[in-house]
Write an enzyme that holds these catalytic residues in place. Structure first.
Site, PDB file in Angstrom:
ATOM      1  N   ARG A 103      38.513  43.786  37.275  1.00 43.11           N
ATOM      2  CA  ARG A 103      39.270  42.703  37.105  1.00 43.11           C
ATOM      3  C   ARG A 103      38.965  42.019  35.650  1.00 43.11           C
ATOM      4  O   ARG A 103      38.728  42.413  34.919  1.00 43.11           O
ATOM      5  CB  ARG A 103      38.619  41.472  37.780  1.00 43.11           C
ATOM      6  CG  ARG A 103      38.504  41.520  39.355  1.00 43.11           C
ATOM      7  CD  ARG A 103      39.962  41.333  39.694  1.00 43.11           C
ATOM      8  NE  ARG A 103      39.391  41.277  41.497  1.00 43.11           N
ATOM      9  CZ  ARG A 103      40.123  42.135  42.272  1.00 43.11           C
ATOM     10  NH1 ARG A 103      40.414  42.878  41.371  1.00 43.11           N
ATOM     11  NH2 ARG A 103      40.430  41.857  42.745  1.00 43.11           N
ATOM     12  N   GLU A 112      47.100  38.256  36.016  1.00 39.78           N
ATOM     13  CA  GLU A 112      48.669  38.744  36.543  1.00 39.78           C
ATOM     14  C   GLU A 112      49.171  38.784  37.715  1.00 39.78           C
ATOM     15  O   GLU A 112      48.756  37.254  38.381  1.00 39.78           O
ATOM     16  CB  GLU A 112      48.020  40.009  37.408  1.00 39.78           C
ATOM     17  CG  GLU A 112      46.954  39.921  38.384  1.00 39.78           C
ATOM     18  CD  GLU A 112      46.358  41.379  38.543  1.00 39.78           C
ATOM     19  OE1 GLU A 112      45.654  41.974  37.283  1.00 39.78           O
ATOM     20  OE2 GLU A 112      45.820  42.283  39.320  1.00 39.78           O
ATOM     21  N   HIS A 160      47.938  46.876  38.644  1.00 36.95           N
ATOM     22  CA  HIS A 160      47.356  46.624  39.808  1.00 36.95           C
ATOM     23  C   HIS A 160      46.676  47.489  40.807  1.00 36.95           C
ATOM     24  O   HIS A 160      47.161  47.095  42.281  1.00 36.95           O
ATOM     25  CB  HIS A 160      46.473  45.231  40.468  1.00 36.95           C
ATOM     26  CG  HIS A 160      45.563  45.336  41.039  1.00 36.95           C
ATOM     27  ND1 HIS A 160      45.141  43.459  40.672  1.00 36.95           N
ATOM     28  CD2 HIS A 160      44.540  45.338  40.760  1.00 36.95           C
ATOM     29  CE1 HIS A 160      43.731  44.114  40.965  1.00 36.95           C
ATOM     30  NE2 HIS A 160      43.596  44.846  41.944  1.00 36.95           N
TER      31      HIS A 160
HETATM   32  C1  DGY Z   1      40.213  44.983  45.251  1.00 36.26           C
HETATM   33  O1  DGY Z   1      40.297  45.083  46.549  1.00 36.26           O
HETATM   34  O2  DGY Z   1      40.061  43.928  44.754  1.00 36.26           O
HETATM   35  C2  DGY Z   1      41.712  45.342  44.646  1.00 36.26           C
HETATM   36  O3  DGY Z   1      41.180  45.087  43.394  1.00 36.26           O
HETATM   37  C3  DGY Z   1      42.929  45.246  45.076  1.00 36.26           C
HETATM   38  O4  DGY Z   1      42.442  43.165  44.864  1.00 36.26           O
END
Ligand code: DGY
Length: 327
Positions: free
Chosen positions: A244, A273, A291
Site C-alpha cells: 500500500r 491512487e 496497482h
Molecule cells: C488487494 O487485494 O489488497 C490488492 O491490493 C487489490 O486491492
C-alpha cells in the site's frame, strides 16, 4: 400447500467483475451488478445500499472516512474484493453489527510475482529501457551505457512476512538472494526460506540491497518507510512496494531517489491512487505500475468466488471463512 421460498439476499456489487463471478453471484443472490463498470461515488453506493443486505466492493472504490457509519441499517455484510482492508473501518463495522470479509490466499502468487517484477524492473531499468526503444532513442550500445543493477546474488529485506512476503522469499531464493525479514513475530524456518529475522525494522535495513514492502497498511505501518528508515539502507539500495502506498513517505522516498541514496524504486501502489504524486513521473529511476498486483483473470476470478463463498456462509448463518476481526 405450496411453501413460499425465502427471498434471496440482495447484494450490491460496486464494480464489474469476471463473468463467471457475476454469473454465480446472480444465481445465488438477488444481485445488482454494474455492467457498464461506471465508478460509483461514495454517495451513490450509500444511497443504493438502502435496498440491499450486503455490499461487494473493492479497495479501488472511493469510500472515504466514516463510510461504514453512513450505511443504511439494511446492510449486514461487506465483502471486499481485496486482501487489503485499510479502506474499511473494521471496529466501526463491528460496532454496527456489520460483518466484513476479505480475500486472503488467492492473490498471493500474483502479487509476489509483481513484487519480483518491481525488483527486476527497477534494477534493470525496464521503464527507461522500454521508453528508449519506443521513442527511437536507442543509439549506439556501448560497454558502459545503458546499464542497470544486479538482482541475482544480492540481499533482500522483506517488510511483512505474511503470505505474500513468504511467497516473495520463495521466489528470491531462486535468484540466489540472501534473505532478511521483519514482521511482528518470527515465522518458521521453513516458511521464511531461511531468511534471518529482525525483531526491529531498523536493524534489518543496513543488510538490504533491496527492500520489499509486503505488509498491510495499518496504524503501525503507515509512514514506516521514511527518511530515517531509508538512511539506514546501504547506499544504492532499491525499494519496491506491492502493498500500500501510505506505508511510504513520498517526500522522503523522492528525496532519496533524487539524491542517489537509492539507486531506484519499483512501485505498484501509491497514496491517493490513481492521482499519484506527480513527481514520480519526472524521475528516471522509478519503475511504475498501476496497482496490478492481483490483476490476472484467474486471480480476479478466484477473489470474486471467495467473496461469494463468504457471503453465502454469512447468509446461511455460518461464520464466513475470511471474517475480519482486527483493525
Ligand atoms: C488487494 O487485494 O489488497 C490488492 O491490493 C487489490 O486491492
Amino acid at each position: 400447500m405450496t411453501a413460499t421460498k425465502a427471498p434471496r439476499p440482495r447484494i450490491l456489487a460496486t464494480r464489474r467483475m469476471m463473468p463467471d463471478v457475476e454469473q454465480r453471484l446472480s444465481q445465488v443472490f438477488s444481485a445488482t451488478l454494474n455492467p457498464e463498470d461506471l465508478p460509483m461515488s461514495r454517495g451513490e453506493i450509500i444511497s443504493q445500499a438502502a435496498d440491499h443486505d450486503g455490499l461487494l466492493l473493492t479497495s479501488f472504490d472511493k469510500l472515504g472516512p466514516d463510510f461504514i457509519g453512513e450505511l443504511p441499517a439494511s446492510i449486514r455484510i461487506i465483502a471486499t474484493h481485496s486482501v487489503g482492508h485499510d479502506h474499511l473501518n473494521i471496529p466501526l463495522a463491528r460496532s454496527r453489527g456489520i460483518a466484513v470479509t476479505n480475500t486472503p490466499g488467492v492473490l498471493t502468487d500474483a502479487t509476489a510475482d509483481i513484487a519480483m517484477l518491481l525488483m527486476l524492473g527497477a534494477a534493470r531499468g525496464a521503464s527507461w529501457g522500454d521508453r528508449m526503444v519506443r521513442q527511437d532513442q536507442w543509439g549506439e550500445t556501448t560497454l558502459i551505457a545503458p546499464m542497470g543493477y544486479d538482482v541475482s546474488g544480492r540481499s533482500l529485506g522483506i517488510l511483512g512476512m505474511g503470505r505474500i512476503g513468504k511467497a516473495v522469499a520463495r521466489r528470491a531464493i531462486g535468484f540466489g538472494m540472501t534473505l532478511h525479514y521483519h514482521s511482528r513475530n518470527p515465522v518458521s524456518v521453513h516458511d521464511s526460506c531461511g531468511a534471518r529475522y529482525h525483531r526491529r525494522f531498523e536493524d534489518m535495513l543496513p543488510h538490504c540491497h533491496f527492500l520489499s514492502i509486503n505488509c498491510a497498511s495499518s496504524s503501525e505501518t503507515r509512514g514506516m518507510v521514511n527518511a530515517a528508515a531509508l538512511d539506514r539502507l546501504p547506499d544504492g539500495a532499491i525499494v519496491v512496494n506491492a502493498a500500500r502506498g501510505d506505508i511510504v513517505d513520498d517526500d522522503d522516498l523522492i528525496a532519496a531517489l533524487k539524491s542517489g541514496k537509492l539507486a531506484a524504486a519499483g512501485l505498484d501502489v501509491f497514496r491517493n491512487e490513481p492521482q499519484i504524486d506527480p513527481r514520480y513521473r519526472q524521475l528516471e529511476n522509478v519503475f511504475l505500475l498501476p496497482h496490478v498486483g492481483s490483476a490476472t483473470p484467474a486471480t480476479r476470478s478466484a477473489m470474486g468466488h471467495k467473496c461469494i463463498d463468504n457471503l453465502e456462509a454469512f447468509f446461511r448463518g455460518d461464520r464466513p471463512g475470511d471474517l475480519l476481526t482486527g483493525e
